[in-house]
Design a protein around this motif. Structure first.
Motif, PDB file in Angstrom:
ATOM      1  N   ILE A 458       0.839  -1.210   0.000  1.00 43.45           N
ATOM      2  CA  ILE A 458       0.000   0.000   0.000  1.00 43.45           C
ATOM      3  C   ILE A 458       0.872   1.257   0.000  1.00 43.45           C
ATOM      4  O   ILE A 458       0.639   2.198  -0.772  1.00 43.45           O
ATOM      5  CB  ILE A 458      -0.954  -0.003   1.206  1.00 43.45           C
ATOM      6  N   LEU A 459       1.887   1.279   0.863  1.00 47.21           N
ATOM      7  CA  LEU A 459       2.774   2.439   0.941  1.00 47.21           C
ATOM      8  C   LEU A 459       3.515   2.659  -0.378  1.00 47.21           C
ATOM      9  O   LEU A 459       3.699   3.796  -0.819  1.00 47.21           O
ATOM     10  CB  LEU A 459       3.783   2.250   2.077  1.00 47.21           C
ATOM     11  N   THR A 460       3.929   1.578  -1.009  1.00 46.18           N
ATOM     12  CA  THR A 460       4.630   1.687  -2.298  1.00 46.18           C
ATOM     13  C   THR A 460       3.704   2.271  -3.359  1.00 46.18           C
ATOM     14  O   THR A 460       4.113   3.143  -4.154  1.00 46.18           O
ATOM     15  CB  THR A 460       5.149   0.311  -2.738  1.00 46.18           C
ATOM     16  N   ARG A 461       2.455   1.820  -3.367  1.00 47.10           N
ATOM     17  CA  ARG A 461       1.476   2.369  -4.312  1.00 47.10           C
ATOM     18  C   ARG A 461       1.292   3.858  -4.100  1.00 47.10           C
ATOM     19  O   ARG A 461       1.249   4.644  -5.059  1.00 47.10           O
ATOM     20  CB  ARG A 461       0.122   1.662  -4.142  1.00 47.10           C
ATOM     21  N   ILE A 462       1.189   4.257  -2.847  1.00 48.43           N
ATOM     22  CA  ILE A 462       0.976   5.678  -2.539  1.00 48.43           C
ATOM     23  C   ILE A 462       2.161   6.511  -3.026  1.00 48.43           C
ATOM     24  O   ILE A 462       1.991   7.575  -3.633  1.00 48.43           O
ATOM     25  CB  ILE A 462       0.750   5.874  -1.020  1.00 48.43           C
ATOM     26  N   CYS A 463       3.379   6.015  -2.773  1.00 46.79           N
ATOM     27  CA  CYS A 463       4.576   6.751  -3.196  1.00 46.79           C
ATOM     28  C   CYS A 463       4.732   6.801  -4.716  1.00 46.79           C
ATOM     29  O   CYS A 463       5.368   7.707  -5.245  1.00 46.79           O
ATOM     30  CB  CYS A 463       5.829   6.107  -2.576  1.00 46.79           C
ATOM     31  N   GLU A 464       4.135   5.831  -5.394  1.00 51.71           N
ATOM     32  CA  GLU A 464       4.227   5.805  -6.865  1.00 51.71           C
ATOM     33  C   GLU A 464       3.056   6.506  -7.540  1.00 51.71           C
ATOM     34  O   GLU A 464       2.907   6.442  -8.756  1.00 51.71           O
ATOM     35  CB  GLU A 464       4.305   4.348  -7.333  1.00 51.71           C
ATOM     36  N   GLY A 465       2.213   7.167  -6.735  1.00 52.20           N
ATOM     37  CA  GLY A 465       1.114   7.925  -7.307  1.00 52.20           C
ATOM     38  C   GLY A 465      -0.123   7.110  -7.604  1.00 52.20           C
ATOM     39  O   GLY A 465      -1.009   7.557  -8.339  1.00 52.20           O
ATOM     40  N   GLU A 466      -0.219   5.901  -7.057  1.00 50.35           N
ATOM     41  CA  GLU A 466      -1.356   5.033  -7.310  1.00 50.35           C
ATOM     42  C   GLU A 466      -2.186   4.791  -6.056  1.00 50.35           C
ATOM     43  O   GLU A 466      -2.928   3.809  -5.951  1.00 50.35           O
ATOM     44  CB  GLU A 466      -0.864   3.697  -7.886  1.00 50.35           C
ATOM     45  N   GLY A 467      -2.045   5.679  -5.081  1.00 52.93           N
ATOM     46  CA  GLY A 467      -2.845   5.562  -3.865  1.00 52.93           C
ATOM     47  C   GLY A 467      -4.309   5.819  -4.153  1.00 52.93           C
ATOM     48  O   GLY A 467      -4.668   6.531  -5.094  1.00 52.93           O
ATOM     49  N   LYS A 468      -5.166   5.236  -3.315  1.00 50.54           N
ATOM     50  CA  LYS A 468      -6.603   5.402  -3.536  1.00 50.54           C
ATOM     51  C   LYS A 468      -7.334   5.637  -2.225  1.00 50.54           C
ATOM     52  O   LYS A 468      -6.802   5.394  -1.138  1.00 50.54           O
ATOM     53  CB  LYS A 468      -7.172   4.183  -4.262  1.00 50.54           C
ATOM     54  N   ASP A 469      -8.551   6.093  -2.350  1.00 51.58           N
ATOM     55  CA  ASP A 469      -9.387   6.376  -1.184  1.00 51.58           C
ATOM     56  C   ASP A 469      -9.519   5.119  -0.327  1.00 51.58           C
ATOM     57  O   ASP A 469      -9.774   4.030  -0.832  1.00 51.58           O
ATOM     58  CB  ASP A 469     -10.767   6.848  -1.650  1.00 51.58           C
ATOM     59  N   GLY A 470      -9.313   5.282   0.979  1.00 52.58           N
ATOM     60  CA  GLY A 470      -9.417   4.154   1.900  1.00 52.58           C
ATOM     61  C   GLY A 470      -8.079   3.549   2.273  1.00 52.58           C
ATOM     62  O   GLY A 470      -8.001   2.727   3.200  1.00 52.58           O
ATOM     63  N   ASP A 471      -7.000   3.942   1.576  1.00 54.93           N
ATOM     64  CA  ASP A 471      -5.681   3.373   1.872  1.00 54.93           C
ATOM     65  C   ASP A 471      -5.209   3.726   3.282  1.00 54.93           C
ATOM     66  O   ASP A 471      -4.613   2.888   3.971  1.00 54.93           O
ATOM     67  CB  ASP A 471      -4.649   3.873   0.851  1.00 54.93           C
ATOM     68  N   ILE A 472      -5.448   4.952   3.693  1.00 52.84           N
ATOM     69  CA  ILE A 472      -4.990   5.372   5.020  1.00 52.84           C
ATOM     70  C   ILE A 472      -5.688   4.548   6.098  1.00 52.84           C
ATOM     71  O   ILE A 472      -5.057   4.046   7.042  1.00 52.84           O
ATOM     72  CB  ILE A 472      -5.237   6.876   5.251  1.00 52.84           C
TER      73      ILE A 472
END
Length: 584
Positions: A458-472
């Motif tokens: 999840i953290l890697t996705r967020i750092c690569e610009g692919e984060g989504k609602d609900g990840d936090i």
């Protein structure tokens, strides 16, 4: 005259061995009657290599950041001409920083030669062990440690006297005392420096502990990545044997026989947990087990065992030499004495410091550490390593004691302080530490083995610009369940860097997820490079440095970056002399 060269790992990495060789060569060629010796790290790692020249009258002159090419001049001026080579000496002694420190654990580091037991004895070495055996007796030793209020410096902060007493009261003639020197936290090097700079303080502390609980054998579990520490500890143990401080009938007590050996560990972070360490000592894979039974009842080879870390043992001789009350007079009500911290990261004066418990974090970073490198804005400090948490600027007045640090969501840990400035991305920092603990997980617990992997994805996705609602929210849920469902301290603390950064820097996570922007401008996929036309002079340097030909423009005219071609490598920004490259 004596020349002392700091040759801890930090000094050697900075070139101290080359400096030593050059001094040796010059002294021999000039036929000088000078004693050339070594010492460990004094804590000022940012000034290494450090050389002290002590005159016949005892006056000491400190030369810093010494290079081989300086040595001829230093010897010609100082050793031969009796005049200081002032351009190479330490420019100013920061009395404010020094005055706020109190050296107990590090009392001999950078002062004595760790390979000469005589220098340790001259500083009062082994007198504390003698007092323990000849005056106090086992119960008296434990009572003195109880009076001191010494808590384990390895991270958990458990009362030392209680562990020693539990091992003493456990039935059986065969008992063991183990030193955990498997220091695996990124940015932590406290134990290493003690082993390299003052190994006899550890040996003496273990002799006292072994006497108090009735152990006949001590084992130092050192990570194999500390070769210099192992070499110096071996030398120290052999010297202690030769002097009769180890072996049979120590200090005339025919009933006290105690010896020590070293076990080089494979470097697994999980072996910082005592039951995993015991498994490794026994030749098994380093994996924790359920407690109880605790090691004090059933530890190494099923026998009563006590485990403390290097810093804890190094405090013991000072306590017995000066009295438990003297130690307890420092610190706070529940956190007595001093604590060693390794200052690393974006700080001006990186190195080791030792301060009384209760000192605010702000004083350690800004008064002793000199503040933030390049005078940038302080953002946060990671305490407790990958098992710890992030403390933001608004909590800089938090005192460094076990309870206060725990309330912030971090832990004291073994004493690492990784300082971060405005250019640090907190999401990426959390990802870095979680990646470490995921790799170091022994895999025994499903929550730790799989949960950390899912959080890292999840953290890697967020750092690569692919984060989504609900990840936090998912990160928070996973983090809480991993803490609750893991057997040992590794899993129970692994989510701390993530949970603490969400707690204090939630907005930064939201920027990554919803705005696809990294406020710290560190996450490469979220950056956009452009050229400010008002600053660009058309020198063409940026276009020549671009590896993919994404920059175009005529000479002496503003250039343009094709964002479709741009791979965001930063080569153009490094090349530009006019600050025309902007990153958003």
């Amino acid at each position: 005259m004596k020349i002392v060269i700091g040759q801890g790992s930090c000094g050697i990495a900075a070139g101290a061995n080359k400096v030593h060789s050059e001094f040796e060569k010059q002294i021999k060629s000039k036929d000088l009657h000078v004693e050339l010796t070594l010492t460990g790290c004094i804590g000022m790692c940012h000034l290494e290599p450090i050389v002290d020249i002590i005159d016949d009258n005892g006056e000491k002159t400190t030369y810093v950041q010494v290079k081989p090419e300086m040595i001829d001049e230093i010897i010609t001026k100082h050793v031969v001409g009796k005049e200081k080579a002032s351009e190479y000496t330490i420019k100013e002694i920061d009395e404010k920083a020094i005055g706020k420190q109190k050296r107990i654990t590090l009392r001999n580091c950078g002062i004595i030669n760790p390979e000469h037991i005589e220098e340790y004895i001259e500083k009062g070495g082994y007198e504390a062990a003698k007092r323990a055996i000849k005056e106090l007796g086992p119960n008296g030793v434990i009572e003195e440690i109880k009076t001191a209020g010494l808590r384990g410096r390895g991270g958990a902060g458990f009362p030392t006297w209680f562990k020693w007493n539990a091992a003493r009261q456990s039935p059986g003639d065969e008992k063991y005392i183990v030193c955990n020197a498997d220091e695996g936290d990124p940015g932590a090097f406290m134990d290493r420096s003690i082993l390299e700079g003052d190994p006899h303080s550890l040996i003496e502390g273990m002799i006292i502990g072994g006497y108090a609980m009735g152990a006949k054998e001590g084992v130092v579990y050192v990570r194999a990545e500390y070769p210099l520490a192992i070499v110096r500890l071996k030398i120290a143990i052999e010297q202690a044997r030769e002097r009769g401080f180890l072996g049979k009938g120590i200090f005339g007590d025919e009933n006290f026989n105690f010896d020590m050996r070293i076990k080089a560990g494979a470097g697994a972070f999980v072996c910082g947990e005592e039951t995993a360490l015991i498994a490794s000592l026994e030749g098994e894979r380093g994996m924790p087990r359920l407690k109880p039974p605790f090691p004090a009842q059933k530890g190494y080879w099923g026998k009563p065992t006590n485990i403390n870390n290097v810093e804890t043992f190094a405090n013991v001789p000072w306590i017995l030499a000066n009295g438990g009350d003297a130690f307890a007079a420092m610190g706070t009500e529940k956190s007595k004495g001093t604590k060693v911290f390794a200052l690393t990261g974006k700080i001006k004066k990186g190195g080791l410091v030792e301060v009384p418990m209760g000192m605010p974090i702000k004083e350690i970073i800004f008064d002793i550490g000199g503040g933030i490198k390049d005078d940038k804005e302080f953002k946060a400090v990671q305490m407790g390593g990958p098992s710890g948490g992030c403390i933001p600027s608004e909590l800089l007045d938090t005192p460094v004691d076990y309870d206060s640090i725990s309330k912030t969501g971090a832990i004291m840990g073994s004493g690492g302080m990784v300082v971060m400035d405005e250019t640090t991305c907190m999401v990426d920092m959390a990802r870095f530490f979680l990646d470490f603990t995921r790799k170091e997980s022994c895999g025994k617990c499903i929550y730790c083995r799989l949960g950390t992997k899912r959080m890292l994805e999840i953290l890697t996705r967020i750092c690569e610009g692919e984060g989504k609602d609900g990840d936090i929210e998912l990160l928070e849920e996973l983090g809480t369940k991993i803490k609750e469902g893991s057997l040992c301290g590794l899993g129970q603390t692994a989510p701390n860097p993530v949970l603490s950064t969400i707690r204090y820097f939630r907005e930064e996570y939201e920027k990554h997820i919803y705005d696809k922007k990294c406020p710290a401008k560190q996450c490469q996929n979220l950056l956009t490079y452009s050229i400010n036309k008002d600053k660009c002079v058309g020198c063409t340097l940026c276009s020549r440095k671009c590896p993919v030909g994404a920059i175009t423009g005529n000479v002496k005219e503003p250039h343009v970056i094709d964002t479709e071609k741009c791979i965001k490598c930063g080569a153009c920004k490094k090349a530009c002399k006019f600050e025309a490259i902007e990153v958003n």
